[in-house]
Structure formats: C-alpha cells, structure tokens
Motif scaffolding. Structure first.
Motif, PDB file in Angstrom:
ATOM      1  N   GLU A   1       0.832  -1.201   0.000  1.00  0.00           N
ATOM      2  CA  GLU A   1       0.000   0.000   0.000  1.00  0.00           C
ATOM      3  C   GLU A   1       0.867   1.253   0.000  1.00  0.00           C
ATOM      4  OE1 GLU A   1      -2.891  -0.353   3.136  1.00  0.00           O
ATOM      5  OE2 GLU A   1      -4.044   1.334   2.364  1.00  0.00           O
ATOM      6  N   SER A   2       1.904   1.220   0.833  1.00  0.00           N
ATOM      7  CA  SER A   2       2.847   2.343   0.872  1.00  0.00           C
ATOM      8  C   SER A   2       4.209   1.817   1.307  1.00  0.00           C
ATOM      9  CB  SER A   2       2.360   3.416   1.840  1.00  0.00           C
ATOM     10  OG  SER A   2       2.329   2.885   3.143  1.00  0.00           O
ATOM     11  N   GLY A   3       5.265   2.577   1.001  1.00  0.00           N
ATOM     12  CA  GLY A   3       6.629   2.159   1.357  1.00  0.00           C
ATOM     13  C   GLY A   3       7.304   1.418   0.222  1.00  0.00           C
ATOM     14  N   GLN A   4       8.329   0.687   0.548  1.00  0.00           N
ATOM     15  CA  GLN A   4       9.088  -0.068  -0.463  1.00  0.00           C
ATOM     16  C   GLN A   4       9.521  -1.405   0.132  1.00  0.00           C
ATOM     17  OE1 GLN A   4      12.436   2.189  -1.931  1.00  0.00           O
ATOM     18  NE2 GLN A   4      11.282   2.776  -3.767  1.00  0.00           N
ATOM     19  N   VAL A   5       9.467  -2.439  -0.695  1.00  0.00           N
ATOM     20  CA  VAL A   5       9.906  -3.767  -0.243  1.00  0.00           C
ATOM     21  C   VAL A   5      10.931  -4.298  -1.243  1.00  0.00           C
ATOM     22  CG1 VAL A   5       9.177  -6.160   0.119  1.00  0.00           C
ATOM     23  CG2 VAL A   5       7.765  -4.308   1.001  1.00  0.00           C
ATOM     24  N   GLN A   6      12.027  -4.793  -0.707  1.00  0.00           N
ATOM     25  CA  GLN A   6      13.115  -5.307  -1.557  1.00  0.00           C
ATOM     26  C   GLN A   6      13.022  -6.820  -1.649  1.00  0.00           C
ATOM     27  OE1 GLN A   6      16.322  -3.131  -2.341  1.00  0.00           O
ATOM     28  NE2 GLN A   6      15.973  -4.598  -3.980  1.00  0.00           N
ATOM     29  N   LEU A   7      13.102  -7.338  -2.898  1.00  0.00           N
ATOM     30  CA  LEU A   7      13.171  -8.792  -3.076  1.00  0.00           C
ATOM     31  C   LEU A   7      14.621  -9.165  -3.340  1.00  0.00           C
ATOM     32  CD1 LEU A   7      10.094  -9.652  -5.353  1.00  0.00           C
ATOM     33  CD2 LEU A   7      10.267  -9.796  -2.881  1.00  0.00           C
TER      34      LEU A   7
ATOM     35  N   ILE B   1       9.794  -3.607  -4.841  1.00  0.00           N
ATOM     36  CA  ILE B   1       8.338  -3.472  -5.009  1.00  0.00           C
ATOM     37  C   ILE B   1       7.927  -2.042  -4.685  1.00  0.00           C
ATOM     38  CG2 ILE B   1       6.072  -4.408  -4.314  1.00  0.00           C
ATOM     39  CD1 ILE B   1       7.752  -6.662  -5.271  1.00  0.00           C
ATOM     40  N   GLN B   2       7.103  -1.479  -5.539  1.00  0.00           N
ATOM     41  CA  GLN B   2       6.608  -0.113  -5.340  1.00  0.00           C
ATOM     42  C   GLN B   2       5.135  -0.154  -4.889  1.00  0.00           C
ATOM     43  OE1 GLN B   2       8.665   2.400  -5.482  1.00  0.00           O
ATOM     44  NE2 GLN B   2      10.380   1.189  -6.322  1.00  0.00           N
ATOM     45  N   PRO B   3       4.638   0.909  -4.266  1.00  0.00           N
ATOM     46  CA  PRO B   3       3.225   0.916  -3.841  1.00  0.00           C
ATOM     47  C   PRO B   3       2.283   0.604  -5.008  1.00  0.00           C
ATOM     48  CG  PRO B   3       4.361   2.779  -2.887  1.00  0.00           C
ATOM     49  CD  PRO B   3       5.341   2.138  -3.826  1.00  0.00           C
ATOM     50  N   GLY B   4       1.288  -0.233  -4.729  1.00  0.00           N
ATOM     51  CA  GLY B   4       0.327  -0.619  -5.768  1.00  0.00           C
ATOM     52  C   GLY B   4       0.677  -1.941  -6.429  1.00  0.00           C
ATOM     53  N   GLU B   5       1.902  -2.425  -6.189  1.00  0.00           N
ATOM     54  CA  GLU B   5       2.293  -3.708  -6.782  1.00  0.00           C
ATOM     55  C   GLU B   5       2.036  -4.821  -5.763  1.00  0.00           C
ATOM     56  OE1 GLU B   5       5.739  -2.620  -9.987  1.00  0.00           O
ATOM     57  OE2 GLU B   5       6.369  -3.024  -7.941  1.00  0.00           O
ATOM     58  N   PHE B   6       1.843  -6.012  -6.311  1.00  0.00           N
ATOM     59  CA  PHE B   6       1.668  -7.143  -5.381  1.00  0.00           C
ATOM     60  C   PHE B   6       2.725  -8.199  -5.636  1.00  0.00           C
ATOM     61  CE2 PHE B   6      -1.249  -8.076  -8.893  1.00  0.00           C
ATOM     62  CZ  PHE B   6      -0.906  -9.382  -9.212  1.00  0.00           C
ATOM     63  N   PHE B   7       2.968  -9.026  -4.651  1.00  0.00           N
ATOM     64  CA  PHE B   7       3.990 -10.062  -4.759  1.00  0.00           C
ATOM     65  C   PHE B   7       3.610 -11.250  -3.877  1.00  0.00           C
ATOM     66  CE2 PHE B   7       6.111  -8.983  -0.692  1.00  0.00           C
ATOM     67  CZ  PHE B   7       5.566  -7.734  -0.479  1.00  0.00           C
ATOM     68  N   GLY B   8       4.282 -12.368  -4.121  1.00  0.00           N
ATOM     69  CA  GLY B   8       3.989 -13.583  -3.357  1.00  0.00           C
ATOM     70  C   GLY B   8       2.719 -14.248  -3.825  1.00  0.00           C
ATOM     71  N   GLU B   9       2.272 -13.904  -5.052  1.00  0.00           N
ATOM     72  CA  GLU B   9       0.983 -14.395  -5.530  1.00  0.00           C
ATOM     73  C   GLU B   9       0.983 -15.900  -5.807  1.00  0.00           C
ATOM     74  OE1 GLU B   9       2.962 -12.409  -7.159  1.00  0.00           O
ATOM     75  OE2 GLU B   9       3.413 -13.415  -9.029  1.00  0.00           O
ATOM     76  N   MET B  10       2.193 -16.492  -6.002  1.00  0.00           N
ATOM     77  CA  MET B  10       2.235 -17.919  -6.292  1.00  0.00           C
ATOM     78  C   MET B  10       1.684 -18.747  -5.131  1.00  0.00           C
ATOM     79  SD  MET B  10       3.271 -17.782  -9.279  1.00  0.00           S
ATOM     80  CE  MET B  10       3.489 -19.485  -9.708  1.00  0.00           C
TER      81      MET B  10
ATOM     82  N   ALA C   1      11.392  -5.144   4.080  1.00  0.00           N
ATOM     83  CA  ALA C   1      10.925  -3.753   3.981  1.00  0.00           C
ATOM     84  C   ALA C   1      12.127  -2.819   3.968  1.00  0.00           C
ATOM     85  CB  ALA C   1      10.011  -3.432   5.142  1.00  0.00           C
ATOM     86  N   VAL C   2      12.202  -1.981   2.942  1.00  0.00           N
ATOM     87  CA  VAL C   2      13.317  -1.033   2.822  1.00  0.00           C
ATOM     88  C   VAL C   2      13.038   0.194   3.691  1.00  0.00           C
ATOM     89  CG1 VAL C   2      14.641   0.382   1.192  1.00  0.00           C
ATOM     90  CG2 VAL C   2      13.725  -1.816   0.469  1.00  0.00           C
ATOM     91  N   GLU C   3      11.779   0.518   3.804  1.00  0.00           N
ATOM     92  CA  GLU C   3      11.340   1.627   4.658  1.00  0.00           C
ATOM     93  C   GLU C   3      10.027   1.205   5.319  1.00  0.00           C
ATOM     94  OE1 GLU C   3       9.067   4.604   1.830  1.00  0.00           O
ATOM     95  OE2 GLU C   3      11.044   4.152   0.985  1.00  0.00           O
ATOM     96  N   ARG C   4       9.494   2.075   6.158  1.00  0.00           N
ATOM     97  CA  ARG C   4       8.217   1.754   6.805  1.00  0.00           C
ATOM     98  C   ARG C   4       7.169   1.519   5.716  1.00  0.00           C
ATOM     99  NH1 ARG C   4       5.224   3.031  11.691  1.00  0.00           N
ATOM    100  NH2 ARG C   4       3.114   3.595  11.066  1.00  0.00           N
ATOM    101  N   SER C   5       6.585   0.312   5.717  1.00  0.00           N
ATOM    102  CA  SER C   5       5.686  -0.065   4.623  1.00  0.00           C
ATOM    103  C   SER C   5       4.373  -0.619   5.158  1.00  0.00           C
ATOM    104  CB  SER C   5       6.340  -1.145   3.746  1.00  0.00           C
ATOM    105  OG  SER C   5       7.590  -0.725   3.292  1.00  0.00           O
TER     106      SER C   5
ATOM    107  N   ALA D   1       2.559  -7.424 -13.130  1.00  0.00           N
ATOM    108  CA  ALA D   1       3.324  -8.382 -13.915  1.00  0.00           C
ATOM    109  C   ALA D   1       4.805  -8.073 -13.902  1.00  0.00           C
ATOM    110  CB  ALA D   1       2.825  -8.391 -15.345  1.00  0.00           C
ATOM    111  N   ALA D   2       5.154  -6.878 -13.450  1.00  0.00           N
ATOM    112  CA  ALA D   2       6.562  -6.500 -13.424  1.00  0.00           C
ATOM    113  C   ALA D   2       7.297  -7.114 -12.253  1.00  0.00           C
ATOM    114  CB  ALA D   2       6.679  -4.984 -13.364  1.00  0.00           C
ATOM    115  N   THR D   3       6.572  -7.662 -11.285  1.00  0.00           N
ATOM    116  CA  THR D   3       7.252  -8.253 -10.129  1.00  0.00           C
ATOM    117  C   THR D   3       7.531  -9.716 -10.383  1.00  0.00           C
ATOM    118  OG1 THR D   3       5.190  -8.895  -9.099  1.00  0.00           O
ATOM    119  CG2 THR D   3       6.067  -6.734  -8.526  1.00  0.00           C
ATOM    120  N   PRO D   4       8.718 -10.191  -9.975  1.00  0.00           N
ATOM    121  CA  PRO D   4       9.004 -11.605 -10.159  1.00  0.00           C
ATOM    122  C   PRO D   4       8.196 -12.458  -9.190  1.00  0.00           C
ATOM    123  CG  PRO D   4      10.768 -10.554  -8.959  1.00  0.00           C
ATOM    124  CD  PRO D   4       9.770  -9.495  -9.273  1.00  0.00           C
ATOM    125  N   ALA D   5       8.033 -13.723  -9.547  1.00  0.00           N
ATOM    126  CA  ALA D   5       7.322 -14.637  -8.628  1.00  0.00           C
ATOM    127  C   ALA D   5       8.121 -14.804  -7.362  1.00  0.00           C
ATOM    128  CB  ALA D   5       7.142 -15.982  -9.304  1.00  0.00           C
ATOM    129  N   SER D   6       7.447 -14.854  -6.210  1.00  0.00           N
ATOM    130  CA  SER D   6       8.197 -15.051  -4.969  1.00  0.00           C
ATOM    131  C   SER D   6       7.380 -15.910  -4.028  1.00  0.00           C
ATOM    132  CB  SER D   6       8.529 -13.721  -4.326  1.00  0.00           C
ATOM    133  OG  SER D   6       7.453 -12.853  -4.339  1.00  0.00           O
TER     134      SER D   6
END
Lengths: 359, 185
Positions: free
Chosen positions: B69-75, B90-99, B113-117, B180-185
C-alpha cells in the motif's frame, strides 16, 4: 540461503500448559468471557455482512443490538405467557399427576405380581419414598432459585462483553497480526484461519441444531398434546449444545411427562418416537451440512474431549469440549507443519503439470 | 445531494473507504463492484512493516499474497556464494507472493521492507472462501493471476527457457501491468 535449525518446541508446549493451568485456576471469572466469545463468534458474520456496505462498525453493532433487543422483547411477549401458563398448570395439576403416578405404579406392581408371584417387587414403597423425597426437595426450591442469581448476572455481563468483542473483533485480530514477528505473520494467519475454519462453523452449526431441535420438539410435543411442551422443548434445545444429548434428554423428560399426564406407556412411546425422528432428521439433514465445514474429529477424540471437559469444567466443559478440541487440533496441525517445514522433515514437490508444451 | 453526503459521512467508515479506493485503483481488482470490494477488504489483513523487517524468507512456505500500500519492499535471492542478490524493489500498488495463492511451495526470494511499509495480505484460504461465497471476486483474481502466469510463460518462452520456467527469478520489465513487473516469490 542459510541453514535452518529445528526450532525448540518444548518452551512453547510448557508455555501453553502454564496458560491452560492458569485458565483452569480462574475458570469462574473466565465463564462470561468464554460465553461472550462464543456468542460474538456466532454473530460476527452478520456484522461483517452489514459492514461490507461501507457502514461504520459501531453503527452496525448498535443497530444490531437494538434490533436484537426488540426481537427478544417480542419473543418474550410471545413465549413468556406460555411458559408461565405451563408452570401454573403444573402447580395445579401436580397432586393429580402424583396420584396418577401412584396409580400407574400400583397397576405395574399388580401386573408384575400376576406374572411373577414369588418376586417381591417393592414398587409401592419405592413410589412412596420417591414422593417423600420430592416433597422434601420442595423445601429447598427457594434456595435453589437463589443459587441461580449468579447465573442471572451472566444475562447482563454476556451481552455487555459481546458488544465490545463484536465492536473490536477486527482490531484484536489486526493487533495480534501486528504483534507477531514479521516473518511469522503468514504462520499466524494460517493458525487464525485454521481455528476460524473449524471453530466458527462448529459453533454456528451447533446453534442451528439447538434452535432446530427446540422448534421441532415444540411443534411435535404440542401436536401430541403435552402440557409442558415449551419447557421440554427448551430443555431439549439447551441440552443439544452437548452433542447427542438434546434428543436423549427430550425423550427421557418428555416420555416421563407423557406417562404422568396421560398415564399410559403408549403416550410415552409416541414422545420417544418423536425425539428419535428429530435425531434422525438432524443426522440426515443438518449434520452433513455442519460436518462439511467443521474439523473432522474421530469419535473417540469427541468422547475423550467431552469427558475431560465435563470432569474439569462441568456442564460448560461438556458444551465447549469439542470447540476446544477443534482449536487444539488446528494448533497441533499448524505447529507441526511449521516445525516440519523449518526442520526440513518434509519436502514440497511442485506439481508436474508442464508436460504439454507451451503454445 | 447534501443529505446523502451527510449520511455517508456520518454512517460511512473512512478507513474502509480508503482501503476500498486503494484496491479499486489496482489492475487486479479494478472490475469489482462496491460490495465485492467490501468483502475483499474484510478478507484482507493489514500490517505495518518497519525498515529492515523481513516479510518472508527464501524457502519459507508461502501462504499469502502481499499488496504494497505504501513504502518499499526489496526482493533478494541468495546467489551461488550465499550472498543475497537484489532482484526487484516493489513499489506501492504492486503485489507479490501471488504464487502462494496457487500452490503452497517454498518462497523463491526473500522480501524485506526497505522503509516503513503498509502491506495488505490476502491469505490463501480467504481466497478459497471468496471463490465459493463470492465467485465474482475469486474469478476476477484468478483470471488476473492466469494472465500474469501467461505473460511470464510468454517471456520465458521468448527467452528460450523451458515452458515450465514460469517461476522466473529474474526481474522483468516492460509489462503493461504493474503487477506483472514483479518476479514470482
């Protein structure tokens, strides 16, 4: 990736055991909270359904309480006069019923003496002793009623606590998730969902069963012409919170009431047949629906959990034994899955579904 | 209408409205109706991750979809030398871990989490409940996941990888959907 070590389970098990022992020590104080928790659990989907419309939870819960209060008031207006009429009729008819019982017992004794002339059947003295004992117990009725006063406090406490549980339920869950170590949030969610899947469905299911048994018993007993139809139906409904007990209690109490009222065994058999029919209908129509969603416990686990619950917590232990066993089962399953995964005891094979070439 | 606005403000829940608006802004849920989004909001859990907190580690069993929702997450992913390699932010609005919504398999990357997210989590069994009780929502999510997998397969096929390499670890770019820009995780 760093090598993982199997986490130590012993401290967790010890902490759980200590928490359970503490809960046992303060079980009396926990009673209203346990009842409120169960009630909130059953009602929560209604609140959630209204909340999806974008309404504030406080307004939804408040509106629900007002509606529920009105409904209970109307139900009380409808059922209380019937219950009071049944009680006053019982008071008036008690001597007649006792005379009928004595006559019935004497008839039984006469018939038994005809078939077994040499067996000394003490039915007459037994009936007299039972009558004397019942009369002696009547003296204690006021003290029994006074003993119910602590239970009356539950009628105020439980709705009060339930209100806050309904209001802050999501907050409690989100606080729990926030408090969980970041990496184990998924495991915490897994545990919450496993408990929710079994417990929620079981509690809602058993409430449906209790209401159905109460309604079916009332209609059936009314059709059979029993005077205390509503009292017996409520007793059967409340007893059905303990699995399988509702129909048994209904058949025994209803059967005895039929013998006393009509003075014939046939009337009693009709009541027993009614409760057998209700039990079969419950097994055929309701249980498949309930069991589809709840945790499948082995009958022996069912029995063991109820015996332990009854031994430690009495009647309420019997009622909440199966939900507690559901929670325990979900807890053990989730902890074991997590332990096996961390300790690499079990592999996770991807599904081999890529034989067909991509086109 | 002033009265309806007043009623909405008085009876409406601003926190739910905010989450609903956020979810509607995502490709994944853009076609859902107002009530469907309400069900979705209730099915999701929200959590704040502080800087440096690990959301999951490579090898953990995945059971939830994460939406930032907000912040940044590093894969990151462990390289041959065991050192973590950054693969995507990962940028806000993107999703990950969908597999994890499709299979309960070990995660292929570590998320930190790279920053408060602020992250929304959709747990697998909640999605299964949605599929049975509100098929419209479930079908919408599953369709989007299928499109996502299809896009990954196309890219994998285009780069000469075997057809089964849907679980690519390399960062991908140029996809139309942010997800779709995020890799599977």
């Amino acid at each position: 990736m760093s090598e993982r070590q199997a986490p130590a389970l012993l401290p967790v098990v010890l902490a759980c055991a200590a928490a359970l022992y503490c809960a046992y020590l303060v079980r009396q104080a926990l009673l209203p909270f346990v009842l409120s928790f169960a009630l909130a659990y059953v009602l929560n989907p209604l609140i959630d359904a209204a909340e999806t419309r974008g309404l504030r939870r406080f307004h939804v819960v408040l509106a629900f309480y007002i509606l529920a209060g009105l409904l209970l008031y109307l139900l009380g207006q409808l059922l209380l006069p019937v219950l009071l009429a049944e009680t006053s009729r019982l008071q008036v008819d008690a001597p007649v019923y006792l005379a009928k019982v004595q006559k019935f017992a004497a008839g039984l004794q006469g018939r038994a003496a005809k078939h077994l002339p040499h067996a000394g059947l003490p039915i007459g003295p037994l009936a007299e002793r039972a009558y004397a004992s019942a009369m002696a117990q009547l003296e204690f009725v006021p003290s029994y009623l006074l003993g119910l006063f602590p239970l009356l406090s539950l009628f105020f406490l439980v709705p009060f606590i339930t209100f806050f549980l309904l209001l802050d339920g999501p907050l409690i869950i989100s606080t729990t998730i926030q408090a969980a170590p970041s990496r184990y949030v998924e495991q915490a969610l897994h545990l919450l969902n496993a408990i929710d899947a079994s417990l929620g469905h079981y509690l809602r299911g058993i409430l449906i069963v209790a209401l159905s048994i109460t309604a079916a018993s009332y209609v059936g007993l009314l059709a059979l012409g029993l005077h205390a139809a509503l009292s017996i139906a409520i007793l059967a409904g409340v007893s059905s919170f303990v699995p399988y007990l509702g129909a048994v209690v209904g058949a025994l109490v209803g059967g005895a009431a039929a013998v006393i009222q009509f003075g014939t065994v046939e009337a009693s058999l009709k009541v027993v047949a009614l409760f057998v029919g209700i039990r079969l209908a419950d097994e055929a129509l309701l249980q498949p629906f309930i069991a589809k969603y709840s945790v499948h416990l082995h009958p022996l686990i069912y029995l063991l959990s109820m015996m332990i619950g009854g031994e430690i917590f009495g009647f309420l232990g019997l009622v909440f034994a199966v939900p507690a066993a559901c929670i325990l089962k979900a807890l053990v399953q989730v902890v074991w899955e997590w332990y096996a995964s961390q300790a690499r005891l079990r592999g996770h094979a991807a599904r081999d579904c890529v034989a067909v070439p991509y086109t | 209408m002033p009265l309806s606005r007043f009623l909405r403000r008085f009876f409406g829940d601003p926190a739910t409205s905010r989450k609903r608006a956020f979810l509607r802004s995502l490709d994944l849920f853009k076609d859902l109706r107002f009530v469907d989004l309400g069900h979705l909001v209730q099915s999701m859990h929200s959590r704040t991750y502080h800087e440096g907190e690990v959301l999951f580690m490579e090898g953990d069993i995945g059971r939830a979809l994460f939406i930032l929702e907000s912040g940044q997450v590093q894969l990151t992913k462990a390289g041959p030398d065991g050192q973590p390699r950054k693969i995507y932010t990962i940028q806000p609005g993107e999703f990950f871990g969908e597999m994890a919504l499709l299979e309960q398999l070990p995660r292929t990357a570590t998320a930190t989490a790279v920053e408060r997210s602020q992250v929304l989590l959709l747990y697998r069994s909640k999605l299964e409940s949605l599929l049975s009780s509100h098929p419209r929502i479930g079908v919408q999510i599953m369709t989007h996941l299928a499109q996502l997998l299809s896009a990954r397969l196309r890219r994998a096929g285009g780069s000469g990888s075997p057809a089964g390499a849907g679980r690519t670890d390399s960062p991908t770019a140029g996809a139309s959907s942010g997800a779709a820009a995020t890799p599977a995780s």
